[in-house]
Design a protein around this motif. Structure first.
Motif, PDB file in Angstrom:
ATOM      1  N   ASP A   4      -9.378 -16.718   6.214  1.00  0.00           N
ATOM      2  CA  ASP A   4     -10.825 -16.676   6.169  1.00  0.00           C
ATOM      3  C   ASP A   4     -11.382 -15.458   6.895  1.00  0.00           C
ATOM      4  OD1 ASP A   4     -11.510 -19.072   8.861  1.00  0.00           O
ATOM      5  OD2 ASP A   4      -9.946 -17.572   8.604  1.00  0.00           O
ATOM      6  N   LEU A   5     -10.504 -14.616   7.474  1.00  0.00           N
ATOM      7  CA  LEU A   5     -10.951 -13.445   8.190  1.00  0.00           C
ATOM      8  C   LEU A   5     -10.805 -12.227   7.297  1.00  0.00           C
ATOM      9  CD1 LEU A   5      -9.310 -14.234  11.633  1.00  0.00           C
ATOM     10  CD2 LEU A   5     -11.692 -14.552  10.978  1.00  0.00           C
ATOM     11  N   LEU A   6     -11.924 -11.550   7.056  1.00  0.00           N
ATOM     12  CA  LEU A   6     -11.931 -10.453   6.090  1.00  0.00           C
ATOM     13  C   LEU A   6     -11.024  -9.313   6.514  1.00  0.00           C
ATOM     14  CD1 LEU A   6     -15.708 -10.322   5.080  1.00  0.00           C
ATOM     15  CD2 LEU A   6     -13.792 -11.332   3.830  1.00  0.00           C
ATOM     16  N   LYS A   8      -8.227  -9.473   8.245  1.00  0.00           N
ATOM     17  CA  LYS A   8      -6.835  -9.833   7.998  1.00  0.00           C
ATOM     18  C   LYS A   8      -6.525  -9.786   6.505  1.00  0.00           C
ATOM     19  CE  LYS A   8      -4.666 -12.955  10.461  1.00  0.00           C
ATOM     20  NZ  LYS A   8      -4.094 -14.218  11.004  1.00  0.00           N
ATOM     21  N   LEU A   9      -7.432 -10.253   5.699  1.00  0.00           N
ATOM     22  CA  LEU A   9      -7.241 -10.216   4.262  1.00  0.00           C
ATOM     23  C   LEU A   9      -7.129  -8.778   3.769  1.00  0.00           C
ATOM     24  CD1 LEU A   9      -7.132 -11.876   1.632  1.00  0.00           C
ATOM     25  CD2 LEU A   9      -9.622 -11.680   1.507  1.00  0.00           C
ATOM     26  N   ALA A  10      -7.977  -7.897   4.287  1.00  0.00           N
ATOM     27  CA  ALA A  10      -7.935  -6.486   3.900  1.00  0.00           C
ATOM     28  C   ALA A  10      -6.608  -5.856   4.303  1.00  0.00           C
ATOM     29  CB  ALA A  10      -9.100  -5.737   4.529  1.00  0.00           C
ATOM     30  N   ALA A  11      -6.104  -6.220   5.479  1.00  0.00           N
ATOM     31  CA  ALA A  11      -4.825  -5.680   5.940  1.00  0.00           C
ATOM     32  C   ALA A  11      -3.688  -6.130   5.031  1.00  0.00           C
ATOM     33  CB  ALA A  11      -4.558  -6.119   7.382  1.00  0.00           C
ATOM     34  N   LEU A  12      -3.693  -7.396   4.638  1.00  0.00           N
ATOM     35  CA  LEU A  12      -2.660  -7.895   3.729  1.00  0.00           C
ATOM     36  C   LEU A  12      -2.705  -7.175   2.392  1.00  0.00           C
ATOM     37  CD1 LEU A  12      -2.890 -11.697   4.553  1.00  0.00           C
ATOM     38  CD2 LEU A  12      -0.872 -10.266   4.873  1.00  0.00           C
ATOM     39  N   LYS A  13      -3.889  -6.906   1.910  1.00  0.00           N
ATOM     40  CA  LYS A  13      -4.018  -6.204   0.631  1.00  0.00           C
ATOM     41  C   LYS A  13      -3.459  -4.791   0.694  1.00  0.00           C
ATOM     42  CE  LYS A  13      -7.879  -8.750  -1.405  1.00  0.00           C
ATOM     43  NZ  LYS A  13      -9.275  -8.693  -1.900  1.00  0.00           N
ATOM     44  N   ARG A  14      -3.512  -4.174   1.888  1.00  0.00           N
ATOM     45  CA  ARG A  14      -2.951  -2.832   2.023  1.00  0.00           C
ATOM     46  C   ARG A  14      -1.424  -2.853   1.958  1.00  0.00           C
ATOM     47  NH1 ARG A  14      -7.258  -2.383   5.780  1.00  0.00           N
ATOM     48  NH2 ARG A  14      -5.913  -2.821   7.593  1.00  0.00           N
ATOM     49  N   LEU A  15      -0.828  -4.000   2.247  1.00  0.00           N
ATOM     50  CA  LEU A  15       0.622  -4.115   2.261  1.00  0.00           C
ATOM     51  C   LEU A  15       1.207  -4.505   0.913  1.00  0.00           C
ATOM     52  CD1 LEU A  15       0.793  -6.052   5.618  1.00  0.00           C
ATOM     53  CD2 LEU A  15       1.445  -3.671   5.295  1.00  0.00           C
ATOM     54  N   PHE A  16       0.406  -5.176   0.091  1.00  0.00           N
ATOM     55  CA  PHE A  16       0.828  -5.625  -1.235  1.00  0.00           C
ATOM     56  C   PHE A  16       0.223  -4.719  -2.300  1.00  0.00           C
ATOM     57  CE2 PHE A  16       1.530  -9.176   1.489  1.00  0.00           C
ATOM     58  CZ  PHE A  16       2.440 -10.023   0.887  1.00  0.00           C
ATOM     59  N   ASP A  17       0.716  -4.815  -3.524  1.00  0.00           N
ATOM     60  CA  ASP A  17       0.101  -4.036  -4.598  1.00  0.00           C
ATOM     61  C   ASP A  17      -1.096  -4.790  -5.164  1.00  0.00           C
ATOM     62  OD1 ASP A  17       1.023  -5.994  -6.388  1.00  0.00           O
ATOM     63  OD2 ASP A  17       2.623  -4.742  -7.210  1.00  0.00           O
ATOM     64  N   GLU A  18      -1.714  -4.218  -6.192  1.00  0.00           N
ATOM     65  CA  GLU A  18      -2.937  -4.808  -6.743  1.00  0.00           C
ATOM     66  C   GLU A  18      -2.700  -6.164  -7.383  1.00  0.00           C
ATOM     67  OE1 GLU A  18      -1.032  -2.249  -9.934  1.00  0.00           O
ATOM     68  OE2 GLU A  18      -1.418  -2.098  -7.768  1.00  0.00           O
ATOM     69  N   GLU A 152      -5.627 -11.051  17.883  1.00  0.00           N
ATOM     70  CA  GLU A 152      -5.973  -9.686  17.505  1.00  0.00           C
ATOM     71  C   GLU A 152      -6.351  -9.571  16.037  1.00  0.00           C
ATOM     72  OE1 GLU A 152      -6.411  -7.218  19.475  1.00  0.00           O
ATOM     73  OE2 GLU A 152      -5.778  -8.311  21.264  1.00  0.00           O
ATOM     74  N   ASP A 153      -6.375 -10.694  15.325  1.00  0.00           N
ATOM     75  CA  ASP A 153      -6.795 -10.709  13.925  1.00  0.00           C
ATOM     76  C   ASP A 153      -5.975  -9.742  13.077  1.00  0.00           C
ATOM     77  OD1 ASP A 153      -8.314 -11.533  11.766  1.00  0.00           O
ATOM     78  OD2 ASP A 153      -9.861 -10.011  12.083  1.00  0.00           O
ATOM     79  N   ILE A 154      -4.637  -9.822  13.237  1.00  0.00           N
ATOM     80  CA  ILE A 154      -3.727  -8.972  12.476  1.00  0.00           C
ATOM     81  C   ILE A 154      -2.654  -9.857  11.849  1.00  0.00           C
ATOM     82  CG2 ILE A 154      -2.227  -8.478  14.468  1.00  0.00           C
ATOM     83  CD1 ILE A 154      -1.902  -5.631  13.331  1.00  0.00           C
ATOM     84  N   PRO A 155      -2.265  -9.620  10.607  1.00  0.00           N
ATOM     85  CA  PRO A 155      -1.255 -10.462   9.961  1.00  0.00           C
ATOM     86  C   PRO A 155       0.063 -10.471  10.723  1.00  0.00           C
ATOM     87  CG  PRO A 155      -2.388  -9.127   8.334  1.00  0.00           C
ATOM     88  CD  PRO A 155      -2.827  -8.626   9.672  1.00  0.00           C
ATOM     89  N   PHE A 156       0.674 -11.641  10.723  1.00  0.00           N
ATOM     90  CA  PHE A 156       1.947 -11.865  11.405  1.00  0.00           C
ATOM     91  C   PHE A 156       3.027 -12.137  10.368  1.00  0.00           C
ATOM     92  CE2 PHE A 156       4.368 -15.261  14.080  1.00  0.00           C
ATOM     93  CZ  PHE A 156       5.389 -14.357  14.342  1.00  0.00           C
ATOM     94  N   PHE A 157       3.993 -11.233  10.262  1.00  0.00           N
ATOM     95  CA  PHE A 157       5.161 -11.402   9.404  1.00  0.00           C
ATOM     96  C   PHE A 157       6.310 -11.872  10.283  1.00  0.00           C
ATOM     97  CE2 PHE A 157       2.613  -9.186   6.520  1.00  0.00           C
ATOM     98  CZ  PHE A 157       3.244  -8.936   5.314  1.00  0.00           C
TER      99      PHE A 157
END
Length: 316
Positions: A4-6, A8-18, A152-157
């Motif tokens: 629900d955090l924009l 974090k969602l934007a960061a994930l999109k930078r890691l995946f393709d379209e 820190e609102d950053i994705p955790f892998f």
């Protein structure tokens, strides 16, 4: 996990393709990489050799990867020369593990924090955990880190590598027989919300070298058994998950992805190191421009045919 955090969602999109699929390159190796580079060199190269190797790999291969995984100790210069469309994952653990207290306890990098990694440009933080579901619970209690990433609102892998303290050889028939249980239950455990994991990076649930039809000799599983394990693994989590290549050949890894799809696995991509660049550290830029590039491009084609979009997991 709630997305629900924009930011974090934007960061994930930078890691995946379209299409919501990740085809990432992993060069966060440290000690093992130094040894491999030294084996192909007539003179000691030290830290500078590792730094330069990672820069060359990043320059040559990130145009064909959705993102790259680096370490902050030697890898950040490589982040600065990566392709502009490639996202950045950064490792948070020290190389190796501490076995003095029993189990295989991970250590965080002393001079780093999630905040510092984010300030250094990380789109996500990766943590490697050696995990044995059958070990003492007190050991398992040490293995939690997601709260810092959430703050820190950053994705955790979370990368999980399974083991059994009674079996030294993870390539053995003996370990192959317990591996599905180890991998599947680890995924089930760390999918629980208290760990705050966003994406799981995991082994395939079987040793493909020991599946009937792929094995050179004795096999540990029939193809039907292997298919059932792949499906059970996929159903063990609601989180996006990606496969690590675990040092198998590029050809076998490609076959593994096809087999996983056939089995009903809803995996969301891969994070490859040795399978896309095996021995590339000794062959140099020419090897990367030829074989390394081709290996990634073939994996990308296979992913389009086999991987599922992670968007499905956050909307459904």
């Amino acid at each position: 996990m709630e997305y629900d955090l924009l930011s974090k969602l934007a960061a994930l999109k930078r890691l995946f393709d379209e299409n919501g699929i990740i085809g990432a390159l992993a060069i966060d190796q440290r000690g093992s990489l130094k040894k491999m580079i030294a084996a192909g060199s007539s003179r000691p190269l030290g830290n500078e050799g590792s730094i330069r190797f990672k820069e060359v790999v990043s320059e040559e291969l990130t145009p064909y990867a959705t993102s790259i995984l680096l370490d902050p100790e030697y890898g950040l210069p490589a982040a600065n020369v990566r392709h502009s469309d490639a996202g950045l994952l950064v490792a948070y653990e020290k190389t190796g593990y501490d076995a003095t207290a029993g189990g295989r306890l991970p250590d965080l990098l002393t001079d780093w924090s999630v905040r510092r990694l984010k300030e250094a440009g990380a789109d996500a933080v990766k943590f490697l955990l050696y995990y044995n579901v059958d070990e003492d619970k007190k050991i398992n209690d040490f293995k939690r880190i997601g709260a810092e990433c959430a703050a820190e609102d950053i994705p955790f892998f979370l990368e999980i590598v399974t083991y059994d303290p009674k079996i030294d050889n993870v390539k053995s028939l003996e370990f192959a027989k317990v591996k599905p249980h180890k991998v599947i239950e680890a995924m089930r455990e760390f999918s629980k919300p208290q760990y705050k994991v966003d994406v799981l990076k995991v082994e395939v649930s079987v040793d493909m070298n020991l599946v009937d039809g792929y094995a050179q000799g004795e096999s540990a599983y029939s193809q039907e058994e292997a298919e059932a394990y792949f499906k059970e693994q996929s159903e063990a989590t609601d989180l996006p998950f990606i496969f690590l290549s675990a040092g198998v050949s590029a050809d076998l890894f490609q076959q593994t992805l096809t087999f996983a799809k056939k089995s009903g696995s809803n995996f969301n991509g891969v994070l490859c190191g040795r399978a896309t660049g095996k021995n590339g550290e000794q062959a140099g830029r020419d090897w990367l421009q030829d074989t390394g590039k081709k290996n990634i491009q073939v994996i990308n084609v296979v992913l389009k045919e086999t991987a599922s979009s992670w968007f499905d997991k956050i909307t459904g």
